[in-house]
Design a protein around this motif. Structure first.
Motif, mmCIF file in Angstrom:
data_model
loop_
_atom_site.group_PDB
_atom_site.id
_atom_site.type_symbol
_atom_site.label_atom_id
_atom_site.label_comp_id
_atom_site.label_asym_id
_atom_site.label_seq_id
_atom_site.Cartn_x
_atom_site.Cartn_y
_atom_site.Cartn_z
ATOM 1 N N MET A 148 0.872 -1.182 0.000
ATOM 2 C CA MET A 148 0.000 0.000 0.000
ATOM 3 C C MET A 148 0.906 1.228 0.000
ATOM 4 S SD MET A 148 -2.769 0.872 2.966
ATOM 5 C CE MET A 148 -4.223 1.839 2.654
ATOM 6 N N ASP B 226 0.675 4.369 0.455
ATOM 7 C CA ASP B 226 0.584 5.279 1.592
ATOM 8 C C ASP B 226 -0.021 4.473 2.753
ATOM 9 O OD1 ASP B 226 0.593 7.507 3.143
ATOM 10 O OD2 ASP B 226 -1.143 8.454 2.194
ATOM 11 N N PRO B 227 0.817 3.688 3.460
ATOM 12 C CA PRO B 227 0.280 2.675 4.376
ATOM 13 C C PRO B 227 -0.558 3.251 5.517
ATOM 14 C CG PRO B 227 2.671 2.476 4.123
ATOM 15 C CD PRO B 227 2.277 3.751 3.479
ATOM 16 N N ASP B 228 -1.562 2.497 5.894
ATOM 17 C CA ASP B 228 -2.381 2.874 7.038
ATOM 18 C C ASP B 228 -1.474 2.962 8.274
ATOM 19 O OD1 ASP B 228 -5.112 2.942 8.485
ATOM 20 O OD2 ASP B 228 -3.957 1.423 9.559
ATOM 21 N N PRO B 229 -1.516 4.085 9.003
ATOM 22 C CA PRO B 229 -0.558 4.295 10.091
ATOM 23 C C PRO B 229 -0.670 3.274 11.236
ATOM 24 C CG PRO B 229 -1.870 6.288 9.697
ATOM 25 C CD PRO B 229 -2.359 5.266 8.740
ATOM 26 N N ARG B 230 -1.874 2.833 11.547
ATOM 27 C CA ARG B 230 -1.996 1.851 12.639
ATOM 28 C C ARG B 230 -1.299 0.548 12.272
ATOM 29 N NH1 ARG B 230 -4.535 -2.597 14.311
ATOM 30 N NH2 ARG B 230 -5.049 -2.767 16.521
ATOM 31 N N GLU B 231 -1.535 0.104 11.048
ATOM 32 C CA GLU B 231 -0.925 -1.164 10.630
ATOM 33 C C GLU B 231 0.587 -1.016 10.441
ATOM 34 O OE1 GLU B 231 -2.764 -3.634 11.104
ATOM 35 O OE2 GLU B 231 -4.491 -2.315 11.356
ATOM 36 N N HIS C 104 -0.333 7.675 15.646
ATOM 37 C CA HIS C 104 0.475 6.614 15.057
ATOM 38 C C HIS C 104 1.633 7.177 14.247
ATOM 39 C CE1 HIS C 104 -1.732 3.110 16.292
ATOM 40 N NE2 HIS C 104 -2.878 3.717 15.991
#
Ligand code: ADP
Ligand code: ASP
Ligand code: MG
Length: 407
Positions: free
Chosen positions: A58, A60-65, A108
């Motif tokens: 991804m 622009d990765p999801d910050p939590r993951e 995050h």
């Protein structure tokens, strides 16, 4: 007997042999009767690898993951170091940030430490263990794993030292202290025996990555005795971060030179010179959570002016997009961006009592034909934005001009 927090960075735990080396040093401190809490980073390169992996899936990765992912790097090293200690016959126990309960806010990838439960650590120390804690990570109120921003293990180390009221926090890295500038750029750079918190704070915030800025803030706030040392040398006093009054009167005018390649420049051309313009430009930038550094607005000669500021390179496109959206409303002629700039700063508390520092800096750059695009000053620093390709040259000539070399 003292309580010591030692933090080891990525290069210091880069492979099993280096991890054994760290274990041997820790064992020596134990043998002297000291209690030791060790904070470790991920093995060098691991955090970058994990981030790259996430971006492959991804962009622009999801910050939590992303935090769930990158925090695994440090989990590897706490276990390996604990094993290495056990192998030497030293009792050891590892903890992730959540297991200690290093409570952070929920931001995050750049979380701030709010509180540390020290009970578990104390109990284990009193039972004769070395406690090995994962740097860079914490947990928010809801139980989500968080991380503290790049270089965040320094902050874990200092925050633990503050919470435990440790006698000293030792930051072990691949250089034997804080230098007048990055020794990778200027081989003649000199190790400083001490540097004031104020100066270290400026150096860190202006780009010297030897200590994460928040670790210095913590150390200043909680009066933690903080020292930077080499993990590759047996001996050496490193650099002590001090309060100003502990320093001698012979303070040099300039203590160090910092640089930062991460900034980009945004210019809004031909804006009407009237009240509210700075707010109309920077308001939407702040609303988008974009940090702004140097800001310059020219004095208008003909009713319009230019407005320039810098942001992190990663946020240049976002900032340009926002401003192009409000350009017509503001009545500006054009919005342009440039990411080929770098910021070079000279730092020193001696600036307070000396004149001619800025002129020496500007003359030195002029003699090399380096054009200064922006200038920003505070009581103890002067920063200039210049074209990135001249950055290393600028650092070298300034280092010489201010006589910072090894004698
Ligand atoms: P670690 O992985 O141990 O946290 P870092 O790479 O984060 O190590 O920080 C150490 C590096 O900081 C050094 O290798 C050096 O290149 C760089 N550095 C930048 N400015 C300075 C400075 N003024 N003094 C010492 N090191 C500096
Ligand atoms: N491993 C993290 C990083 O590379 C934290 C640290 O090393 O301090 O940023
Ligand atoms: Mg670091």
């Amino acid at each position: 007997m003292a309580l010591i927090v030692q933090k080891y960075g990525g290069t210091s735990v880069a492979n099993p042999e280096r991890i054994r080396n760290v274990a041997r040093r820790v064992a020596r401190f134990r043998a002297l009767g000291h209690q030791v809490v060790v904070v470790v980073s991920a093995m060098s390169g691991e955090t970058n690898k994990l981030i790259a992996l996430a971006k492959e899936i991804m962009p622009d990765p999801d910050p939590r993951e992303l935090d769930v992912l990158v925090s695994t790097g440090e989990q590897v090293t706490i276990a390996l170091l604990s094993l290495a200690l056990m192998d030497l016959g030293v009792k050891a126990k590892s903890y992730t940030g959540a297991q200690v309960r290093i409570l952070t806010d929920a931001a995050h990838t750049k979380a701030r430490i709010l509180q540390i439960d020290e009970d578990n650590i104390r109990r284990d120390l009193n039972a004769g263990n070395v406690v090995v804690v994962a740097g860079f990570q914490g947990v928010d109120e809801a139980g989500n794993i968080t991380t503290l921003g790049r270089g965040g293990s320094d902050t874990t180390g200092v925050a633990l030292a503050a919470a435990l009221k440790a006698d000293e926090c030792q930051i072990y890295t691949d250089v034997d202290g804080v230098y007048t500038t990055d020794p990778r750029i200027v081989p003649e750079a000199r190790r400083l025996k001490s540097i004031t918190f104020e100066e270290m704070l400026e150096m860190a915030s202006l780009g010297s990555k030897v200590l994460q800025i928040r670790s210095v803030e913590f150390a200043g706030k909680y009066k933690v005795k903080l020292r930077v040392l080499s993990s590759f040398e047996e001996e050496g006093e490193g650099t002590l971060i001090t309060f100003e009054d502990e320093n001698n009167m012979e303070q040099p005018v300039i203590s160090g030179i910092a640089f930062n390649r991460d900034e980009a420049k945004v210019t809004v051309l031909g804006v009407p010179d009237r009240p509210g313009i700075a707010y109309q430009i920077l308001g939407p930038i702040a609303d988008a959570n974009i940090d702004v550094d140097i800001i310059i607005q020219n004095v208008a000669a003909d009713g319009t002016t230019d407005f320039t500021f810098t942001v992190h390179k990663n946020e240049l496109q976002k900032a340009l997009g926002i401003l192009k959206g409000v350009q017509a409303h503001i009545g500006a002629r054009e919005v342009v961006g440039a990411d080929n700039i770098a910021k070079v700063s000279i730092v020193g508390v001696g600036m307070r009592s000396h004149v001619g520092i800025a002129s020496l800096m500007f003359r030195t750059l002029a003699e090399e034909g380096i054009n200064i695009q922006m200038i920003s000053t505070s009581e103890i620093k002067i920063s200039v934005a210049i074209e990135e390709k001249y950055m290393e040259l600028a650092v070298r000539v300034l280092h010489k001009a201010f006589e910072l070399e090894d004698a």
